[in-house]
Each structure stands twice: as structure tokens, then as C-alpha cells.
Design an enzyme around this catalytic site. Sequence first.
Site, PDB file in Angstrom:
ATOM      1  N   GLU A   1      -1.889 -21.156  20.891  1.00  0.00           N
ATOM      2  CA  GLU A   1      -1.412 -20.638  22.180  1.00  0.00           C
ATOM      3  C   GLU A   1      -0.512 -19.419  21.984  1.00  0.00           C
ATOM      4  O   GLU A   1      -0.630 -18.423  22.702  1.00  0.00           O
ATOM      5  CB  GLU A   1      -0.635 -21.742  22.918  1.00  0.00           C
ATOM      6  CG  GLU A   1      -0.010 -21.236  24.199  1.00  0.00           C
ATOM      7  CD  GLU A   1       0.686 -22.324  25.012  1.00  0.00           C
ATOM      8  OE1 GLU A   1       0.401 -23.508  24.788  1.00  0.00           O
ATOM      9  OE2 GLU A   1       1.511 -21.963  25.872  1.00  0.00           O
TER      10      GLU A   1
ATOM     11  N   GLY B   1       9.421   9.101  34.572  1.00  0.00           N
ATOM     12  CA  GLY B   1      10.259   9.476  35.710  1.00  0.00           C
ATOM     13  C   GLY B   1       9.797   8.803  36.996  1.00  0.00           C
ATOM     14  O   GLY B   1       9.355   7.649  36.982  1.00  0.00           O
ATOM     15  N   GLY B   2       9.840   9.540  38.088  1.00  0.00           N
ATOM     16  CA  GLY B   2       9.464   8.988  39.399  1.00  0.00           C
ATOM     17  C   GLY B   2       8.021   8.508  39.422  1.00  0.00           C
ATOM     18  O   GLY B   2       7.690   7.545  40.119  1.00  0.00           O
TER      19      GLY B   2
ATOM     20  N   GLN C   1      10.372   4.783  32.331  1.00  0.00           N
ATOM     21  CA  GLN C   1      11.482   5.745  32.341  1.00  0.00           C
ATOM     22  C   GLN C   1      10.992   7.128  31.894  1.00  0.00           C
ATOM     23  O   GLN C   1      11.362   8.147  32.476  1.00  0.00           O
ATOM     24  CB  GLN C   1      12.601   5.243  31.406  1.00  0.00           C
ATOM     25  CG  GLN C   1      13.815   6.143  31.335  1.00  0.00           C
ATOM     26  CD  GLN C   1      14.623   6.145  32.637  1.00  0.00           C
ATOM     27  OE1 GLN C   1      14.437   5.277  33.491  1.00  0.00           O
ATOM     28  NE2 GLN C   1      15.490   7.136  32.783  1.00  0.00           N
TER      29      GLN C   1
ATOM     30  N   CYS D   1       0.683 -23.452  37.047  1.00  0.00           N
ATOM     31  CA  CYS D   1      -0.597 -23.664  36.363  1.00  0.00           C
ATOM     32  C   CYS D   1      -1.476 -22.410  36.539  1.00  0.00           C
ATOM     33  O   CYS D   1      -2.013 -22.151  37.610  1.00  0.00           O
ATOM     34  CB  CYS D   1      -1.293 -24.907  36.910  1.00  0.00           C
ATOM     35  SG  CYS D   1      -2.768 -25.291  35.959  1.00  0.00           S
TER      36      CYS D   1
ATOM     37  N   SER E   1      11.614 -16.615  25.309  1.00  0.00           N
ATOM     38  CA  SER E   1      12.121 -16.007  24.064  1.00  0.00           C
ATOM     39  C   SER E   1      13.279 -16.824  23.487  1.00  0.00           C
ATOM     40  O   SER E   1      13.407 -16.955  22.267  1.00  0.00           O
ATOM     41  CB  SER E   1      12.584 -14.574  24.336  1.00  0.00           C
ATOM     42  OG  SER E   1      11.466 -13.760  24.585  1.00  0.00           O
TER      43      SER E   1
ATOM     44  N   ALA F   1      10.666 -29.908  34.620  1.00  0.00           N
ATOM     45  CA  ALA F   1      10.386 -29.919  33.179  1.00  0.00           C
ATOM     46  C   ALA F   1       9.736 -28.603  32.776  1.00  0.00           C
ATOM     47  O   ALA F   1       8.515 -28.452  32.816  1.00  0.00           O
ATOM     48  CB  ALA F   1       9.467 -31.100  32.824  1.00  0.00           C
TER      49      ALA F   1
END
Length: 380
Positions: A241, A340-341, A337, A158, A367, A131
Site C-alpha cells: 500500500e 505567481g497569480g 508560487q 472509503c 506523515s 478510528a
Amino acid sequence: VTVELSAERHALAAAIGEFGRRAAGSREQHERLNAEAEHGHHRGIYAKLAALGWLGVCIPEAYGGGGGGAVDMCVLIEGVHYWRLPVAGTGVSLIVAGAYERFGTDEQKRQILGGITAGRVEAISMSEPEAGSDVASLATKAVRDGSHYVLDGQKTWCSAAHVADHILVVARTATGSSKHQGLSMISVATDSDGLQIRGIDTMGGREVNDVYFDGCRVPASALLGSENNGWRQLMAGLNHERLIIAAQAVGQARRAFDDVLAYVKERRQFGAPIGSFQAISHQIAQLATEIELCRGFVYRLAAAVDATPGTTFPREASMAKLTATELAKKTTLAAMQMMGGYGYAVEYGMEEQVRRALVLPIVGGTSEIQRSIIAASYGL
Ligand SMILES: Cc1cc2nc3c(=O)[nH]c(=O)nc-3n(C[C@H](O)[C@H](O)[C@H](O)COP(=O)(O)OP(=O)(O)OC[C@H]3O[C@@H](n4cnc5c(N)ncnc54)[C@H](O)[C@@H]3O)c2cc1C
């Protein structure tokens, strides 16, 4: 990035900012606090938030709180998450506080609201393995036996149960003609016999838990509100909430934005700061605009909640949760992004921000579920 806040709220936000900067302003401090925390929850920092009166900021004065409302709550939550303080018990405790404020007896409020104000953690458990989005189909049972309820079943996901004093469990006390009937809210002390809490490993750490009930007996006085009225009681707290999660997401989005802005101003390639390349600067401009709009909407909703007690704003609460959480995810991924690295490296902190943002569009109703609620509010 600004929102319209009263002078008092600005002072609260500034004080939380100052606290956050001192406690967790540097990378070393952040790492140390994370290492000291019990799976995302640092009892020392949480105790300080309580001592400063902030955990009770939106709890009535009669129970030791500051007597503030939803706007104050958003200021606190946004600040805590902007500064990345490892206090995983904060949001869930405030969700539980809302439920007790609405449905608790005076004695229960004294215990639970007073406890939260003093720095105790309270968890809430609806979700079960079978659920999740369809939470009303939950099956954990609470059977009345004289002056007790006996709980049997399994809960999952939880948050903060491992550091909580109680778990507010939504359980089935009767089988009605629909799945929404026969649910009740019952507070279970985490040291009860017949209760087992087991951490779940996730990409954000082990802040969530499976909870098992095996003949777990709690006094009947642990019932919150009325028996078989759990669904209505849950629905009454949804705006609360969703605002908490939205404010958290705004804090996380703003932090990622500020961090990447500083980075693109400093990092040089091809003889210039990378922020001078339009491919980067337009992204910064776009994120700044979206964060400003989203933050304004979240605080406007909080102000509306304060101005009209008892109104639940289901459409707007879902809009705020949907927009803010998706924006936090988008901002952290874009920031990674743009770095970069170094965005991918643990040392620079953005990869942790990405991991902590990815969960936001999942918790507290995904969402997809928020979009369904919004669509339904337009008769679809
Ligand atoms: C870190 C974390 C903390 C959490 N904390 C708590 C907590 O403290 N207390 C608590 O009770 N719960 C908590 N949850 C549970 C959370 O609310 C659920 O994970 C969430 O509601 C989704 O349920 P599910 O994971 O079972 O996914 P599912 O419901 O199985 O959904 C899987 C996918 O199907 C989609 N989907 C499902 N139904 C529909 C539909 N009708 N239309 C369109 N798409 C649909 C979903 O959007 C999702 O993409 C937490 C979860 C996480 C990951």
C-alpha cells in the site's frame, strides 16, 4: 529524471506515457475527462487500461494478469498520476489485489483478481469516524449467523466505493484481550442490502465515501484469509500500500515539476525568463535533485520487494511513503508560487495539482504516523 529499469519496463512506461499523452495531454482533454468522470473515476479510460493489460500488470498470469511485480505496479501508478488520468479506482484496486494474492482462496482470486484485471474496481475500508490513525480500535461488527456474517457500524473515507463492485471491510468479529485481536477482512458487494454509500465533499472532489452497515448480511465465504487474523493480514500488505501511494506521489511531483519548468522558461518579467532569476532556478535545481533521489529510492524498494517475497520492509515502506508524499506537496506548492497569480488560477492546472497533493501526507497513514513507525524501527 531517470531510474534504472529493464528494457521491458521502459517499454511499459513509454506505452503508458504515450497513452496518457493521447488521452489527456491537453488541458481541454483533461477537463473533458474530469467532467465525464464519476467523482474522479472515468469508466471509459479505466476500461482501456484494463484492455491494454495494465490493470493486471502485477496480478499472476493464472488470474489473467501480466505476472509482474512491485516495479511494474509502480511504473503503472506513476504513469497514471503523471498524466493525471481520472481513474481513482486504480490504486485501491491494486491494494485489494495484494490482499487477495496473499490470503485468497483459488475461487476468491479467480473472482477478485480476475475482476480487477478485467477492469472492475475494488475498494478497501478500515477507517472509521472514531478510528483513524488508531485504526485497530475500529468498532464495525461482523457477527457470524449460520452461513452468513451480519455487519453493523459505520466506515468513513472509503476511496472509490461509489464505483466499486465490492468493499473489503475490516470488521471486528471477536473482542480479544487487545484491540489488534478479533479483526477480520470480509468482502461486501456494494449492492448488498443494508449497505449505504454516501459521498464526502473534499477539496479533491467527492472520491471518498461514508459507508453505513445496518444488518448487512454477506455469505461466510466472503471472509478473506482467517477469522480474527485481520490485523496480521493488514500488516502483511503495508509495504504494498505504501509503495502504491509513494509511486502516485512521485508521478504527481514529476508532473508539477515538468509543468513549472516549462512555465519558468517561458514566462518573462524584467525582460528575461523568470527561470533565469536565481531565486527560481535554485528552487528548480533543488526540486529536481529531491525528486530524482526520491524516485530512485521508491524503485529501489520496489525492486527489493520483488527480490524478497514475504519481506515487508516496514521501515523503508514508511520512508518511501513519507518522503514521496511530502515531496509532492512541497513541489506543487513551490510550483504554484513560481507561477505567481497563474499558479493560483484554475485555468493553468497547478491549483488542482496542489489540491490533489495536499491529501497524500494524510492518506494511508499520516506523515506523523510514518515518522513514528520509522522511529520505532530504531528502537525509539
Ligand atoms: C482522501 C482520503 C482517502 C482515504 N481513503 C481511505 C480508504 O480507501 N480506506 C480507508 O480505510 N481509509 C482511507 N482514508 C483514511 C485515512 O487513512 C485517514 O484519514 C488517516 O489514517 C488519518 O486518520 P484521521 O483522518 O482519522 O486523522 P486522526 O487519526 O484523527 O489524526 C489527526 C491528526 O493527529 C495526528 N496524530 C494522530 N495520532 C498521532 C500520534 N500517535 N502521534 C502523532 N500524531 C498523531 C495525525 O497525524 C493527524 O495530523 C482516506 C482518507 C482521505 C482523506
